[in-house]
Design a protein around this motif. Structure first.
Motif, PDB file in Angstrom:
ATOM      1  N   LEU A 278     -15.291  74.757  40.347  1.00  0.00           N
ATOM      2  CA  LEU A 278     -15.359  73.665  39.386  1.00  0.00           C
ATOM      3  C   LEU A 278     -16.738  73.641  38.739  1.00  0.00           C
ATOM      4  CD1 LEU A 278     -13.550  70.841  41.394  1.00  0.00           C
ATOM      5  CD2 LEU A 278     -12.585  72.371  39.662  1.00  0.00           C
ATOM      6  N   SER A 279     -16.856  72.912  37.649  1.00  0.00           N
ATOM      7  CA  SER A 279     -18.119  72.865  36.917  1.00  0.00           C
ATOM      8  C   SER A 279     -18.903  71.611  37.289  1.00  0.00           C
ATOM      9  CB  SER A 279     -17.848  72.863  35.412  1.00  0.00           C
ATOM     10  OG  SER A 279     -17.224  71.639  35.034  1.00  0.00           O
ATOM     11  N   PRO A 280     -20.224  71.642  37.096  1.00  0.00           N
ATOM     12  CA  PRO A 280     -21.019  70.424  37.270  1.00  0.00           C
ATOM     13  C   PRO A 280     -20.550  69.293  36.347  1.00  0.00           C
ATOM     14  CG  PRO A 280     -22.454  72.344  37.178  1.00  0.00           C
ATOM     15  CD  PRO A 280     -21.080  72.822  36.811  1.00  0.00           C
ATOM     16  N   GLN A 281     -20.082  69.655  35.168  1.00  0.00           N
ATOM     17  CA  GLN A 281     -19.596  68.639  34.241  1.00  0.00           C
ATOM     18  C   GLN A 281     -18.393  67.886  34.830  1.00  0.00           C
ATOM     19  OE1 GLN A 281     -20.210  71.921  33.341  1.00  0.00           O
ATOM     20  NE2 GLN A 281     -22.220  71.416  32.478  1.00  0.00           N
ATOM     21  N   GLN A 282     -17.504  68.642  35.475  1.00  0.00           N
ATOM     22  CA  GLN A 282     -16.347  68.010  36.106  1.00  0.00           C
ATOM     23  C   GLN A 282     -16.783  67.133  37.268  1.00  0.00           C
ATOM     24  OE1 GLN A 282     -12.970  68.156  35.146  1.00  0.00           O
ATOM     25  NE2 GLN A 282     -12.987  66.434  36.579  1.00  0.00           N
ATOM     26  N   ALA A 283     -17.777  67.575  38.030  1.00  0.00           N
ATOM     27  CA  ALA A 283     -18.274  66.782  39.157  1.00  0.00           C
ATOM     28  C   ALA A 283     -18.814  65.434  38.684  1.00  0.00           C
ATOM     29  CB  ALA A 283     -19.350  67.558  39.906  1.00  0.00           C
ATOM     30  N   LEU A 284     -19.515  65.422  37.566  1.00  0.00           N
ATOM     31  CA  LEU A 284     -20.059  64.169  37.041  1.00  0.00           C
ATOM     32  C   LEU A 284     -18.938  63.246  36.566  1.00  0.00           C
ATOM     33  CD1 LEU A 284     -23.110  65.588  35.090  1.00  0.00           C
ATOM     34  CD2 LEU A 284     -23.167  64.278  37.207  1.00  0.00           C
ATOM     35  N   ARG A 285     -17.940  63.804  35.924  1.00  0.00           N
ATOM     36  CA  ARG A 285     -16.799  62.978  35.497  1.00  0.00           C
ATOM     37  C   ARG A 285     -16.048  62.437  36.713  1.00  0.00           C
ATOM     38  NH1 ARG A 285     -16.579  67.050  31.330  1.00  0.00           N
ATOM     39  NH2 ARG A 285     -15.128  68.311  32.552  1.00  0.00           N
TER      40      ARG A 285
ATOM     41  N   HIS B 127     -32.562  68.302  41.822  1.00  0.00           N
ATOM     42  CA  HIS B 127     -32.875  69.205  40.716  1.00  0.00           C
ATOM     43  C   HIS B 127     -32.628  70.659  41.111  1.00  0.00           C
ATOM     44  CE1 HIS B 127     -34.683  65.993  38.339  1.00  0.00           C
ATOM     45  NE2 HIS B 127     -35.296  65.585  39.445  1.00  0.00           N
ATOM     46  N   SER B 128     -31.971  71.396  40.210  1.00  0.00           N
ATOM     47  CA  SER B 128     -31.740  72.834  40.386  1.00  0.00           C
ATOM     48  C   SER B 128     -30.986  73.145  41.675  1.00  0.00           C
ATOM     49  CB  SER B 128     -33.076  73.598  40.366  1.00  0.00           C
ATOM     50  OG  SER B 128     -32.865  74.988  40.320  1.00  0.00           O
ATOM     51  N   VAL B 129     -29.931  72.350  41.956  1.00  0.00           N
ATOM     52  CA  VAL B 129     -29.104  72.562  43.147  1.00  0.00           C
ATOM     53  C   VAL B 129     -27.698  72.940  42.677  1.00  0.00           C
ATOM     54  CG1 VAL B 129     -28.193  71.551  45.263  1.00  0.00           C
ATOM     55  CG2 VAL B 129     -30.459  70.877  44.434  1.00  0.00           C
ATOM     56  N   PRO B 130     -27.247  74.168  42.902  1.00  0.00           N
ATOM     57  CA  PRO B 130     -25.936  74.598  42.402  1.00  0.00           C
ATOM     58  C   PRO B 130     -24.779  73.724  42.884  1.00  0.00           C
ATOM     59  CG  PRO B 130     -27.218  76.493  43.105  1.00  0.00           C
ATOM     60  CD  PRO B 130     -27.995  75.283  43.531  1.00  0.00           C
ATOM     61  N   GLY B 131     -24.892  73.178  44.081  1.00  0.00           N
ATOM     62  CA  GLY B 131     -23.787  72.400  44.630  1.00  0.00           C
ATOM     63  C   GLY B 131     -23.856  70.914  44.366  1.00  0.00           C
ATOM     64  N   VAL B 132     -24.848  70.470  43.593  1.00  0.00           N
ATOM     65  CA  VAL B 132     -25.008  69.038  43.307  1.00  0.00           C
ATOM     66  C   VAL B 132     -25.316  68.858  41.830  1.00  0.00           C
ATOM     67  CG1 VAL B 132     -26.304  66.939  43.821  1.00  0.00           C
ATOM     68  CG2 VAL B 132     -25.860  68.580  45.647  1.00  0.00           C
ATOM     69  N   ALA B 133     -24.508  68.046  41.147  1.00  0.00           N
ATOM     70  CA  ALA B 133     -24.667  67.881  39.700  1.00  0.00           C
ATOM     71  C   ALA B 133     -25.544  66.701  39.318  1.00  0.00           C
ATOM     72  CB  ALA B 133     -23.291  67.724  39.043  1.00  0.00           C
ATOM     73  N   GLY B 134     -25.823  65.810  40.255  1.00  0.00           N
ATOM     74  CA  GLY B 134     -26.563  64.592  39.935  1.00  0.00           C
ATOM     75  C   GLY B 134     -28.050  64.837  39.768  1.00  0.00           C
ATOM     76  N   ALA B 135     -28.502  65.088  38.547  1.00  0.00           N
ATOM     77  CA  ALA B 135     -29.904  65.379  38.277  1.00  0.00           C
ATOM     78  C   ALA B 135     -30.615  64.234  37.567  1.00  0.00           C
ATOM     79  CB  ALA B 135     -30.014  66.652  37.426  1.00  0.00           C
ATOM     80  N   ALA B 136     -29.876  63.326  36.943  1.00  0.00           N
ATOM     81  CA  ALA B 136     -30.472  62.245  36.157  1.00  0.00           C
ATOM     82  C   ALA B 136     -29.834  60.924  36.590  1.00  0.00           C
ATOM     83  CB  ALA B 136     -30.263  62.489  34.671  1.00  0.00           C
ATOM     84  N   PRO B 137     -30.317  60.328  37.683  1.00  0.00           N
ATOM     85  CA  PRO B 137     -29.605  59.188  38.276  1.00  0.00           C
ATOM     86  C   PRO B 137     -29.508  57.955  37.384  1.00  0.00           C
ATOM     87  CG  PRO B 137     -31.731  59.547  39.350  1.00  0.00           C
ATOM     88  CD  PRO B 137     -31.481  60.739  38.490  1.00  0.00           C
ATOM     89  N   THR B 138     -30.530  57.653  36.582  1.00  0.00           N
ATOM     90  CA  THR B 138     -30.406  56.464  35.743  1.00  0.00           C
ATOM     91  C   THR B 138     -29.355  56.663  34.651  1.00  0.00           C
ATOM     92  OG1 THR B 138     -32.315  57.229  34.433  1.00  0.00           O
ATOM     93  CG2 THR B 138     -32.739  55.624  36.165  1.00  0.00           C
ATOM     94  N   VAL B 139     -29.242  57.889  34.148  1.00  0.00           N
ATOM     95  CA  VAL B 139     -28.213  58.174  33.146  1.00  0.00           C
ATOM     96  C   VAL B 139     -26.824  58.056  33.775  1.00  0.00           C
ATOM     97  CG1 VAL B 139     -27.283  59.907  31.566  1.00  0.00           C
ATOM     98  CG2 VAL B 139     -29.756  59.684  31.853  1.00  0.00           C
ATOM     99  N   LEU B 140     -26.662  58.619  34.975  1.00  0.00           N
ATOM    100  CA  LEU B 140     -25.362  58.563  35.638  1.00  0.00           C
ATOM    101  C   LEU B 140     -25.025  57.140  36.059  1.00  0.00           C
ATOM    102  CD1 LEU B 140     -22.929  60.098  36.608  1.00  0.00           C
ATOM    103  CD2 LEU B 140     -24.195  60.751  38.669  1.00  0.00           C
TER     104      LEU B 140
ATOM    105  N   ALA C 171     -25.815  54.521  34.466  1.00  0.00           N
ATOM    106  CA  ALA C 171     -25.359  53.856  33.246  1.00  0.00           C
ATOM    107  C   ALA C 171     -23.888  54.148  32.985  1.00  0.00           C
ATOM    108  CB  ALA C 171     -26.206  54.303  32.054  1.00  0.00           C
ATOM    109  N   ALA C 172     -23.487  55.411  33.185  1.00  0.00           N
ATOM    110  CA  ALA C 172     -22.086  55.778  32.984  1.00  0.00           C
ATOM    111  C   ALA C 172     -21.192  55.053  33.985  1.00  0.00           C
ATOM    112  CB  ALA C 172     -21.919  57.290  33.109  1.00  0.00           C
ATOM    113  N   VAL C 173     -21.660  54.948  35.235  1.00  0.00           N
ATOM    114  CA  VAL C 173     -20.895  54.242  36.272  1.00  0.00           C
ATOM    115  C   VAL C 173     -20.760  52.766  35.911  1.00  0.00           C
ATOM    116  CG1 VAL C 173     -21.007  53.424  38.656  1.00  0.00           C
ATOM    117  CG2 VAL C 173     -21.424  55.838  38.138  1.00  0.00           C
ATOM    118  N   ALA C 174     -21.848  52.145  35.522  1.00  0.00           N
ATOM    119  CA  ALA C 174     -21.793  50.724  35.189  1.00  0.00           C
ATOM    120  C   ALA C 174     -20.886  50.463  33.986  1.00  0.00           C
ATOM    121  CB  ALA C 174     -23.205  50.207  34.913  1.00  0.00           C
ATOM    122  N   ALA C 175     -20.917  51.370  33.010  1.00  0.00           N
ATOM    123  CA  ALA C 175     -20.086  51.194  31.816  1.00  0.00           C
ATOM    124  C   ALA C 175     -18.605  51.331  32.120  1.00  0.00           C
ATOM    125  CB  ALA C 175     -20.499  52.207  30.747  1.00  0.00           C
TER     126      ALA C 175
END
Length: 326
Positions: A15-22, A45-58, A60-64
């Motif tokens: 799977l892609s990091p993009q899918q993990a974030l969604r 940061h720079s972890v192939p198995g973890v997509a969460g690199a920008a927690p405040t941005v993510l 915001a998406a969760v809260a929205a």
């Protein structure tokens, strides 16, 4: 007992990091329906198995995408950032989602020399954590720091939590902040750290008394064996990272158990399977009750890392039925 969620946006093999974030955003909606109190995301940061690199941005998406559950970070690694920027980012979040945003902070810096160089940081930056924290709290409290204001954070209700790593517990006590702590070095040491935190706690504008959030990896399933299998993918990824220096995407339990492991990998894998709370609903209920009684925790921050999102959601559903959340 409040039950909350820490999600690290793990990437599954293929799977892609993009899918993990969604998937993280969708998962937040699901656990909100189950009654969980908070949903926190992490910074890696720079972890192939973890997509969460920008927690405040993510966050915001969760809260929205949700309406009741609190959204926040577990945490923003303050040495990687300027305190003013962190205050401003959370000010934006708190303005857009009033009374729903948590500021969870940690003191880790980039994991490797290369990452630290890319972030413009060094190991010594962690030593400035207390200074950075004091500056950040000044901005959030609405006081000036050298004539600088953190617009729009001033005057907002933004609870600050501190993740205990190294001297984190003593820093939380000194600044009068809620403590988030895991049993990285065993339950006995964790309990001694909590006791010292409570003894040294100084009331502040953030908290009038100690508040302990216990971070724990928990897996619940219909059988003990099934629950333990949920832990296998992350245990292997952890073992791999300790022998190869890189946390990889999660494989299925079947793929992991079919692997030929070296003696060193096997030892690391078995070590990574320890220290979790897992089992049937009755087994986990008993274990959780004992743990809360020993620690006096006010809240449990739950991480369940499973390869199959359906298994993960089922574990959180079973856990939510053990004790009222919120």
């Amino acid at each position: 007992m409040r039950l909350s969620v820490l999600d690290r946006s793990h990437v599954g093999r293929g799977l892609s990091p993009q899918q993990a974030l969604r998937d993280t955003v969708r998962f937040a909606q699901q656990v909100e329906d189950l009654g969980y109190h908070r949903f926190w995301v992490a910074e890696h940061h720079s972890v192939p198995g973890v997509a969460g690199a920008a927690p405040t941005v993510l966050a915001a998406a969760v809260a929205a995408a949700t309406s009741r559950i609190r959204a926040g970070t577990g945490g923003v690694m303050l040495p990687n950032h300027q305190p003013l920027v962190v205050a401003e980012q959370f000010g934006v979040l708190g303005s857009l989602f009033p009374d729903r945003i948590d500021v969870g902070l940690g003191r880790s810096v980039g994991f490797t020399d290369g990452i630290r160089r890319a972030l413009g940081r060094g190991k010594e930056d962690a030593d400035r954590f207390g200074e950075q924290l004091a500056e950040l709290l000044t901005y959030l409290d609405g006081r000036q720091s050298a004539g600088v204001h953190a617009v729009p954070a001033e005057g907002l209700d933004l609870p600050v939590f501190l993740l205990a790593t190294g001297s984190g517990a003593s820093t939380a006590a000194e600044f009068g902040l809620p403590l988030v702590i895991a049993a990285a070095h065993g339950d006995d040491r964790m309990i001694r750290t909590i006791e010292q935190y409570r003894a040294d706690f100084r009331p502040s504008a953030q908290a009038s008394e100690p508040y302990v959030v216990l971070a724990r990896s928990i897996a619940v399933a219909g059988s003990t064996e099934r629950a333990e299998r949920l832990l296998v993918p992350e245990a292997w990824a952890t073992a791999y990272s300790r022998t190869h220096g890189e946390f990889p995407p999660l494989e299925s339990p079947e793929q992991v158990l079919a692997r030929e492991m070296s003696d060193r990998q096997r030892a690391q894998f078995e070590r990574a399977l320890r220290g979790h709370l897992f089992g049937t609903p009755d087994e986990v209920a008993a274990g959780l009750a004992e743990l809360v009684a020993r620690t006096g925790a006010d809240e449990v921050l739950v991480t369940t890392t499973a390869h199959d999102p359906a298994d993960r959601l089922d574990s959180y559903r079973l856990l939510s039925e053990l004790s009222p959340a919120g």
